[in-house]
Design an enzyme around this catalytic site. Structure first.
Site, PDB file in Angstrom:
ATOM      1  N   ASP A   1      -3.397  -1.566  -5.101  1.00 51.44           N
ATOM      2  CA  ASP A   1      -1.982  -1.178  -5.217  1.00 51.44           C
ATOM      3  C   ASP A   1      -1.391  -0.893  -3.848  1.00 51.44           C
ATOM      4  O   ASP A   1      -0.180  -1.003  -3.647  1.00 51.44           O
ATOM      5  CB  ASP A   1      -1.842   0.044  -6.124  1.00 51.44           C
ATOM      6  CG  ASP A   1      -2.060  -0.372  -7.572  1.00 51.44           C
ATOM      7  OD1 ASP A   1      -3.232  -0.440  -7.992  1.00 51.44           O
ATOM      8  OD2 ASP A   1      -1.065  -0.699  -8.239  1.00 51.44           O
TER       9      ASP A   1
ATOM     10  N   ARG B   1       3.328  -4.129 -15.497  1.00 51.00           N
ATOM     11  CA  ARG B   1       2.476  -3.314 -14.625  1.00 51.00           C
ATOM     12  C   ARG B   1       1.656  -4.235 -13.747  1.00 51.00           C
ATOM     13  O   ARG B   1       1.649  -5.446 -13.950  1.00 51.00           O
ATOM     14  CB  ARG B   1       1.593  -2.387 -15.469  1.00 51.00           C
ATOM     15  CG  ARG B   1       0.896  -3.166 -16.592  1.00 51.00           C
ATOM     16  CD  ARG B   1      -0.479  -2.753 -16.858  1.00 51.00           C
ATOM     17  NE  ARG B   1      -1.367  -2.932 -15.727  1.00 51.00           N
ATOM     18  CZ  ARG B   1      -1.915  -4.105 -15.362  1.00 51.00           C
ATOM     19  NH1 ARG B   1      -1.652  -5.232 -16.003  1.00 51.00           N
ATOM     20  NH2 ARG B   1      -2.726  -4.173 -14.334  1.00 51.00           N
ATOM     21  N   GLY B   2       0.964  -3.626 -12.759  1.00 49.37           N
ATOM     22  CA  GLY B   2       0.245  -4.431 -11.775  1.00 49.37           C
ATOM     23  C   GLY B   2       1.169  -4.586 -10.576  1.00 49.37           C
ATOM     24  O   GLY B   2       2.354  -4.926 -10.739  1.00 49.37           O
ATOM     25  N   ALA B   3       0.609  -4.332  -9.374  1.00 51.05           N
ATOM     26  CA  ALA B   3       1.454  -4.219  -8.181  1.00 51.05           C
ATOM     27  C   ALA B   3       2.402  -5.418  -7.947  1.00 51.05           C
ATOM     28  O   ALA B   3       3.617  -5.234  -7.832  1.00 51.05           O
ATOM     29  CB  ALA B   3       0.560  -3.948  -6.967  1.00 51.05           C
TER      30      ALA B   3
ATOM     31  N   GLN C   1      -6.547  -1.186 -19.420  1.00 48.31           N
ATOM     32  CA  GLN C   1      -6.086  -2.480 -18.897  1.00 48.31           C
ATOM     33  C   GLN C   1      -7.210  -3.517 -18.876  1.00 48.31           C
ATOM     34  O   GLN C   1      -6.940  -4.714 -18.944  1.00 48.31           O
ATOM     35  CB  GLN C   1      -5.544  -2.317 -17.463  1.00 48.31           C
ATOM     36  CG  GLN C   1      -4.235  -1.578 -17.364  1.00 48.31           C
ATOM     37  CD  GLN C   1      -4.448  -0.093 -17.119  1.00 48.31           C
ATOM     38  OE1 GLN C   1      -5.460   0.472 -17.524  1.00 48.31           O
ATOM     39  NE2 GLN C   1      -3.501   0.540 -16.456  1.00 48.31           N
TER      40      GLN C   1
ATOM     41  N   ASN D   1      -6.404   1.870  -5.809  1.00 44.30           N
ATOM     42  CA  ASN D   1      -6.431   0.970  -6.961  1.00 44.30           C
ATOM     43  C   ASN D   1      -6.673   1.835  -8.200  1.00 44.30           C
ATOM     44  O   ASN D   1      -6.834   3.059  -8.107  1.00 44.30           O
ATOM     45  CB  ASN D   1      -7.515  -0.102  -6.798  1.00 44.30           C
ATOM     46  CG  ASN D   1      -7.384  -1.203  -7.840  1.00 44.30           C
ATOM     47  OD1 ASN D   1      -6.296  -1.741  -8.046  1.00 44.30           O
ATOM     48  ND2 ASN D   1      -8.454  -1.524  -8.529  1.00 44.30           N
ATOM     49  N   LYS D   2      -6.703   1.206  -9.334  1.00 41.59           N
ATOM     50  CA  LYS D   2      -6.841   1.909 -10.612  1.00 41.59           C
ATOM     51  C   LYS D   2      -7.971   2.927 -10.586  1.00 41.59           C
ATOM     52  O   LYS D   2      -9.052   2.654 -10.055  1.00 41.59           O
ATOM     53  CB  LYS D   2      -7.084   0.868 -11.714  1.00 41.59           C
ATOM     54  CG  LYS D   2      -7.227   1.397 -13.120  1.00 41.59           C
ATOM     55  CD  LYS D   2      -6.112   2.336 -13.537  1.00 41.59           C
ATOM     56  CE  LYS D   2      -4.728   1.726 -13.417  1.00 41.59           C
ATOM     57  NZ  LYS D   2      -3.644   2.742 -13.482  1.00 41.59           N
TER      58      LYS D   2
ATOM     59  N   ARG E   1       7.647   4.070 -10.113  1.00 44.64           N
ATOM     60  CA  ARG E   1       6.217   4.349  -9.914  1.00 44.64           C
ATOM     61  C   ARG E   1       5.959   4.427  -8.406  1.00 44.64           C
ATOM     62  O   ARG E   1       6.452   3.592  -7.642  1.00 44.64           O
ATOM     63  CB  ARG E   1       5.351   3.254 -10.563  1.00 44.64           C
ATOM     64  CG  ARG E   1       5.503   3.219 -12.094  1.00 44.64           C
ATOM     65  CD  ARG E   1       4.449   2.323 -12.724  1.00 44.64           C
ATOM     66  NE  ARG E   1       3.129   2.944 -12.693  1.00 44.64           N
ATOM     67  CZ  ARG E   1       2.003   2.294 -13.007  1.00 44.64           C
ATOM     68  NH1 ARG E   1       2.047   1.012 -13.342  1.00 44.64           N
ATOM     69  NH2 ARG E   1       0.843   2.912 -12.989  1.00 44.64           N
TER      70      ARG E   1
HETATM   71  O1  MRU Z   1      -1.377   1.267 -13.475  1.00 40.25           O
HETATM   72  P1  MRU Z   1      -1.438  -0.225 -13.330  1.00 40.25           P
HETATM   73  O2  MRU Z   1      -1.934  -0.904 -14.538  1.00 40.25           O
HETATM   74  O3  MRU Z   1      -0.133  -0.801 -12.821  1.00 40.25           O
HETATM   75  O4  MRU Z   1      -2.523  -0.444 -12.184  1.00 40.25           O
HETATM   76  C1  MRU Z   1      -2.830  -1.747 -11.796  1.00 40.25           C
HETATM   77  C2  MRU Z   1      -3.921  -1.855 -10.808  1.00 40.25           C
HETATM   78  O5  MRU Z   1      -4.500  -0.883 -10.387  1.00 40.25           O
HETATM   79  C3  MRU Z   1      -4.215  -3.244 -10.299  1.00 40.25           C
HETATM   80  O6  MRU Z   1      -5.558  -3.380  -9.971  1.00 40.25           O
HETATM   81  C4  MRU Z   1      -3.364  -3.501  -9.038  1.00 40.25           C
HETATM   82  O7  MRU Z   1      -2.022  -3.228  -9.282  1.00 40.25           O
HETATM   83  C5  MRU Z   1      -3.498  -4.887  -8.547  1.00 40.25           C
HETATM   84  S1  MRU Z   1      -2.716  -6.064  -9.600  1.00 40.25           S
HETATM   85  C6  MRU Z   1      -2.921  -7.589  -8.925  1.00 40.25           C
END
Ligand code: MRU
Length: 356
Positions: free
Chosen positions: A247, A57-59, A206, A257-258, A100
């Site tokens: 994201d 996970r994470g962009a 997270q 973002n999250k 996603r």
């Molecule tokens: O749902 P996730 O855990 O994939 O969400 C991640 C985030 O919101 C991060 O802040 C974002 O992807 C940036 S990661 C460098």
């Protein structure tokens, strides 16, 4: 920009996503912090499932994972003719695309490889396969380099003191180092990061599970707070800056973002605290004009009804958007791998892309 450190001087962690001989290898982020385990994925379905279930996970990490998914296809397909190969390629592309919806890096990476493949359609099958694997590796390597640059740019503009972050935009969320993670690591190295406040980040945690684990592993002083404590900590004057990942950032500077990021941004403005997002150019989607156009993923209700596998609520209805959108008016600046962008974002983002 003079890069003062290399990645190995900033973190003890290995890369989160790698590829070797038909295997996508990743740190299973669902198991942390209980267990550190690298899993090996050998089919496209396994890669797609790993993204959906957030083992990766994470962009930027998702972007690298899908690029490696295409490499996996190229090296394991049984297609004998070019037509068969391309049919399988598009099928793989579609499967990975439908995992996603919010992080644009996923679509950016898939389209980058697709474009290259289509430009070389006339080449031999062997050559095309080789190009896919090479491009996927380039995407991963460029991510590390971009993070290193952001780390240095970010450390120059963040004030010395206590920093608050949300979710995990660290090494685990990228190929290596992190976006926010790189900034924090450079600051820590240079002694300007006094304390890191880590929002636990419900419902998937997270912050508590991943950020606290990886920053503690690298010796960064931190304290976890539950999400509803952030406002009070700001009011007490204990936060000097906030940095979060993204994201998807759109043309006017709005960004997804999250979930919970928007709340922090509004609170930061109320308390006069600088609020930055950190992201590489691959996270910026200039095709969308405003944040209202960003597709927001909704996830299963179990994420909210449980915590650490335990049921914490009756089985009632739930609304579970995984991301929110922060309007650009709350942003102090966007730290990118090509420098820091300040308001007016619409004009300055356009200029940044023109320059590139
Ligand atoms: O749902 P996730 O855990 O994939 O969400 C991640 C985030 O919101 C991060 O802040 C974002 O992807 C940036 S990661 C460098």
């Amino acid at each position: 920009m003079e890069l003062r450190y290399n990645p190995e001087e900033l973190t003890r962690l290995p890369r989160s996503v790698t590829y070797e001989n038909g295997k996508v290898k990743l740190i299973d982020q669902r198991l942390l912090p209980r267990e550190f385990k690298v899993i090996e994925l050998m089919t496209i379905e396994e890669v797609a499932r790993a993204i959906v279930t957030m083992q990766v996970r994470g962009a930027p990490a998702i972007g690298a994972a899908v690029a490696f998914g295409l490499a996996l296809y190229a090296e394991t397909t049984k297609a004998k003719t070019k037509d068969e190969f391309f049919d399988g390629f598009y099928e793989t592309y579609e499967r990975l695309k439908n995992t996603r919806p919010t992080a644009v890096n996923l679509f950016w990476a898939l389209n980058r490889v697709k474009k290259l493949v289509e430009e070389h359609r006339e080449n031999s099958l062997d050559k095309i396969k080789h190009l896919i694997v090479e491009e996927a590796q380039k995407i991963a390597d460029e991510d590390v380099e971009a993070n290193l640059r952001m780390g240095h740019y970010g450390a120059e503009v963040l004030p010395e003191g206590n920093v608050l972050t949300h979710c995990n935009a660290g090494s685990l969320a990228t190929v290596h180092l992190g976006t926010v993670g790189a900034v924090l690591r450079v600051m820590h190295k240079e002694g300007t990061l006094k304390l890191l406040w880590v929002d636990e980040t419900r419902p998937v945690l997270q912050g508590a599970r991943l950020s606290a684990w990886e920053y503690h592993y690298d010796g960064i002083p931190l304290k976890i707070i539950s999400d509803n404590m952030a406002g009070f900590v700001m009011q007490q004057g204990k936060v000097d800056a906030i940095i979060v990942g993204a994201d998807r950032i759109v043309a006017n500077g709005d960004f997804a973002n999250k979930i919970g990021t928007y709340t922090l941004a509004v609170l930061a403005k109320e308390h006069g605290i600088p609020f930055f997002t950190v992201a590489p150019l691959s996270t910026i989607d200039m095709s969308l004009k405003s944040g209202k156009e960003i597709p927001i993923e909704e996830r299963a209700k179990e994420e909210v009804l449980t915590c650490g596998g335990c049921k914490i609520a009756p089985d009632v209805d739930v609304y579970n958007p995984a991301f929110d959108v922060t309007p650009h008016k709350y942003l102090t600046g966007i730290i990118t791998d090509r420098g820091v962008v300040y308001p007016p974002f619409e004009r300055n983002l356009k200029r940044l892309f023109k320059r590139e």
